[in-house]
Design an enzyme around this catalytic site. Structure first.
Site, PDB file in Angstrom:
ATOM      1  N   ARG A  98       0.874  -1.172   0.000  1.00 57.38           N
ATOM      2  CA  ARG A  98       0.000   0.000   0.000  1.00 57.38           C
ATOM      3  C   ARG A  98       0.912   1.222   0.000  1.00 57.38           C
ATOM      4  O   ARG A  98       2.028   1.181   0.519  1.00 57.38           O
ATOM      5  CB  ARG A  98      -0.903   0.005   1.226  1.00 57.38           C
ATOM      6  CG  ARG A  98      -1.845  -1.198   1.321  1.00 57.38           C
ATOM      7  CD  ARG A  98      -2.668  -1.152   2.597  1.00 57.38           C
ATOM      8  NE  ARG A  98      -3.607  -2.268   2.665  1.00 57.38           N
ATOM      9  CZ  ARG A  98      -3.358  -3.429   3.269  1.00 57.38           C
ATOM     10  NH1 ARG A  98      -2.176  -3.626   3.850  1.00 57.38           N
ATOM     11  NH2 ARG A  98      -4.264  -4.383   3.287  1.00 57.38           N
ATOM     12  N   LYS A 141      -2.659  -2.913   7.810  1.00 60.92           N
ATOM     13  CA  LYS A 141      -3.908  -2.486   8.441  1.00 60.92           C
ATOM     14  C   LYS A 141      -4.146  -3.259   9.733  1.00 60.92           C
ATOM     15  O   LYS A 141      -3.927  -4.463   9.804  1.00 60.92           O
ATOM     16  CB  LYS A 141      -5.084  -2.714   7.491  1.00 60.92           C
ATOM     17  CG  LYS A 141      -5.146  -1.712   6.349  1.00 60.92           C
ATOM     18  CD  LYS A 141      -6.413  -1.904   5.547  1.00 60.92           C
ATOM     19  CE  LYS A 141      -6.545  -0.846   4.471  1.00 60.92           C
ATOM     20  NZ  LYS A 141      -7.789  -1.010   3.681  1.00 60.92           N
ATOM     21  N   HIS A 194      -2.313   2.509  -5.852  1.00 62.59           N
ATOM     22  CA  HIS A 194      -3.038   1.293  -5.477  1.00 62.59           C
ATOM     23  C   HIS A 194      -3.303   0.404  -6.685  1.00 62.59           C
ATOM     24  O   HIS A 194      -3.436  -0.822  -6.550  1.00 62.59           O
ATOM     25  CB  HIS A 194      -4.354   1.656  -4.789  1.00 62.59           C
ATOM     26  CG  HIS A 194      -4.839   0.592  -3.851  1.00 62.59           C
ATOM     27  ND1 HIS A 194      -4.211   0.312  -2.645  1.00 62.59           N
ATOM     28  CD2 HIS A 194      -5.869  -0.290  -3.946  1.00 62.59           C
ATOM     29  CE1 HIS A 194      -4.846  -0.683  -2.039  1.00 62.59           C
ATOM     30  NE2 HIS A 194      -5.849  -1.066  -2.805  1.00 62.59           N
ATOM     31  N   ARG A 238      -0.612  -1.993  -7.031  1.00 56.82           N
ATOM     32  CA  ARG A 238      -0.862  -3.139  -6.145  1.00 56.82           C
ATOM     33  C   ARG A 238      -1.842  -4.117  -6.795  1.00 56.82           C
ATOM     34  O   ARG A 238      -1.660  -5.341  -6.718  1.00 56.82           O
ATOM     35  CB  ARG A 238      -1.404  -2.609  -4.817  1.00 56.82           C
ATOM     36  CG  ARG A 238      -1.715  -3.641  -3.753  1.00 56.82           C
ATOM     37  CD  ARG A 238      -2.025  -2.901  -2.455  1.00 56.82           C
ATOM     38  NE  ARG A 238      -2.881  -3.643  -1.545  1.00 56.82           N
ATOM     39  CZ  ARG A 238      -2.438  -4.460  -0.607  1.00 56.82           C
ATOM     40  NH1 ARG A 238      -1.141  -4.683  -0.464  1.00 56.82           N
ATOM     41  NH2 ARG A 238      -3.288  -5.071   0.205  1.00 56.82           N
ATOM     42  N   HIS A 289      -4.448  -9.303   3.248  1.00 54.56           N
ATOM     43  CA  HIS A 289      -5.908  -9.290   3.349  1.00 54.56           C
ATOM     44  C   HIS A 289      -6.352 -10.189   4.500  1.00 54.56           C
ATOM     45  O   HIS A 289      -5.872 -11.312   4.643  1.00 54.56           O
ATOM     46  CB  HIS A 289      -6.545  -9.804   2.058  1.00 54.56           C
ATOM     47  CG  HIS A 289      -6.473  -8.826   0.933  1.00 54.56           C
ATOM     48  ND1 HIS A 289      -6.683  -9.184  -0.388  1.00 54.56           N
ATOM     49  CD2 HIS A 289      -6.228  -7.488   0.917  1.00 54.56           C
ATOM     50  CE1 HIS A 289      -6.558  -8.104  -1.155  1.00 54.56           C
ATOM     51  NE2 HIS A 289      -6.282  -7.074  -0.395  1.00 54.56           N
ATOM     52  N   TYR A 317      -9.423 -10.620  -7.609  1.00 55.69           N
ATOM     53  CA  TYR A 317      -8.368 -10.690  -8.625  1.00 55.69           C
ATOM     54  C   TYR A 317      -8.510 -11.929  -9.498  1.00 55.69           C
ATOM     55  O   TYR A 317      -8.059 -11.930 -10.642  1.00 55.69           O
ATOM     56  CB  TYR A 317      -6.987 -10.639  -7.958  1.00 55.69           C
ATOM     57  CG  TYR A 317      -6.766  -9.348  -7.221  1.00 55.69           C
ATOM     58  CD1 TYR A 317      -6.621  -8.148  -7.922  1.00 55.69           C
ATOM     59  CD2 TYR A 317      -6.751  -9.305  -5.835  1.00 55.69           C
ATOM     60  CE1 TYR A 317      -6.455  -6.951  -7.249  1.00 55.69           C
ATOM     61  CE2 TYR A 317      -6.582  -8.110  -5.160  1.00 55.69           C
ATOM     62  CZ  TYR A 317      -6.435  -6.935  -5.873  1.00 55.69           C
ATOM     63  OH  TYR A 317      -6.276  -5.750  -5.209  1.00 55.69           O
TER      64      TYR A 317
END
Length: 312
Positions: A166, A190, A258, A261, A284, A293
């Site tokens: 990120r 995160k 992003h 990414r 994730h 994806y």
């Protein structure tokens, strides 16, 4: 109408329960400053709306009826995605109050936000990525930028694409983050979740060159990506830098960091990487987040089949 949302509401002082919740997010859950700020804004807007209701309601005294009415008004101001983000902040706030025993039931129980249109993430093809990464060298050869800027900008993009970071994680990189022998970075993403990210031989070699030639300080706590003055490169500077190279490669300007990414994840899957491995690399929490994806890859396969097969 009483309590109607305005575009720029006043920001009333938050009740102690809300301030304690935000401290919990920052100190215990280790949410990013940006996420905490977004949650604060959501709570401020909700608090302002409640104070415009008859009886000037306290957040711990609301019912699901109030929340439904608020959500209806929220959608007159915001797009669906932003409305859902506000709703998510409130859901988290009331879940926390429930856990503390401050309320008996969440007023958001059974309430869902507006449905979102599922959009496939934009990404660059491998050929487009190669054009993008060649940008700093082209400018250097034309004497349009200095060697420091050329190598630094190349390093930014090689790390974005090589590690799938990120942009905030990229800005936060320190030399202590990397194990140069293994070529792996230890990233805190995160929610304070830690993950290991291989960056690839090309990005690692670029990092070593930049460190040897231009790093003023390269201790464990020193930033990897710096300005000409030696200060940490900000997220905003990275975003503006990327636009320059997108323009040079004749690529759309809306391809943010992003999207690099997204390209990283899509290319891994296109070349046979396991979905759960990609989930780990991206950091994730849920596999369902990563699965979008696979939709990208399937869409590309179907498009190729449609264009190439005589019976398509």
């Amino acid at each position: 109408m009483d309590g109607i949302l305005s575009d720029e509401p006043d920001s009333p002082p938050l009740p102690p329960e809300a301030e304690a919740f935000l401290r919990h997010l920052a100190e215990q859950k280790r949410y990013s400053a940006r996420t905490v700020r977004n949650y604060r804004q959501a709570l401020e807007r909700f608090t302002a709306w409640l104070r415009g209701q008859p009886g000037s309601l306290h957040p711990l005294m609301v019912s699901s009826r109030h929340v439904r009415r608020y959500l209806m008004e929220l959608q007159t101001v915001y797009e669906r995605r932003t409305s859902n983000l506000h709703l998510s902040a409130l859901r988290s706030f009331y879940r926390y109050q429930l856990r503390l025993g401050k309320i008996e039931a969440s007023p958001l129980a059974g309430i869902s936000g507006p449905k979102l249109e599922k959009k496939l993430p934009k990404f660059l093809t491998e050929k487009q990525i190669a054009l993008l990464l060649a940008g700093p060298k082209r400018l250097l050869e034309n004497e349009a930028i200095e060697p420091f800027t050329a190598l630094r900008d190349r390093l930014v993009m090689e790390l974005l694409y090589g590690g799938g970071f990120r942009v905030s994680e990229l800005s936060d990189l320190n030399y202590g983050t990397f194990d140069e022998q293994s070529g792996v970075a230890r990233i805190r993403g995160k929610g304070g979740k830690e993950r290991l990210c291989p960056v690839g031989e090309v990005a690692l070699e670029c990092l070593k060159m930049f460190r040897a030639q231009f790093a003023r300080h390269s201790g464990p706590q020193d930033p990897v990506l710096i300005t000409e003055q030696g200060r940490r490169l900000s997220v905003r500077r990275i975003q503006l830098m990327l636009k320059r190279y997108l323009d040079l490669a004749d690529l759309p300007h809306d391809l943010t960091p992003h999207k690099i990414r997204h390209s990283y994840a899509t290319h891994l899957l296109d070349n046979g990487a396991d979905l759960r491995l990609v989930q780990e690399l991206l950091g994730h929490a849920s596999l369902s987040t990563t699965q979008i994806y696979t939709h990208v890859s399937v869409a590309r396969l179907k498009d190729m089949h449609r264009r190439a097969h005589p019976r398509a």
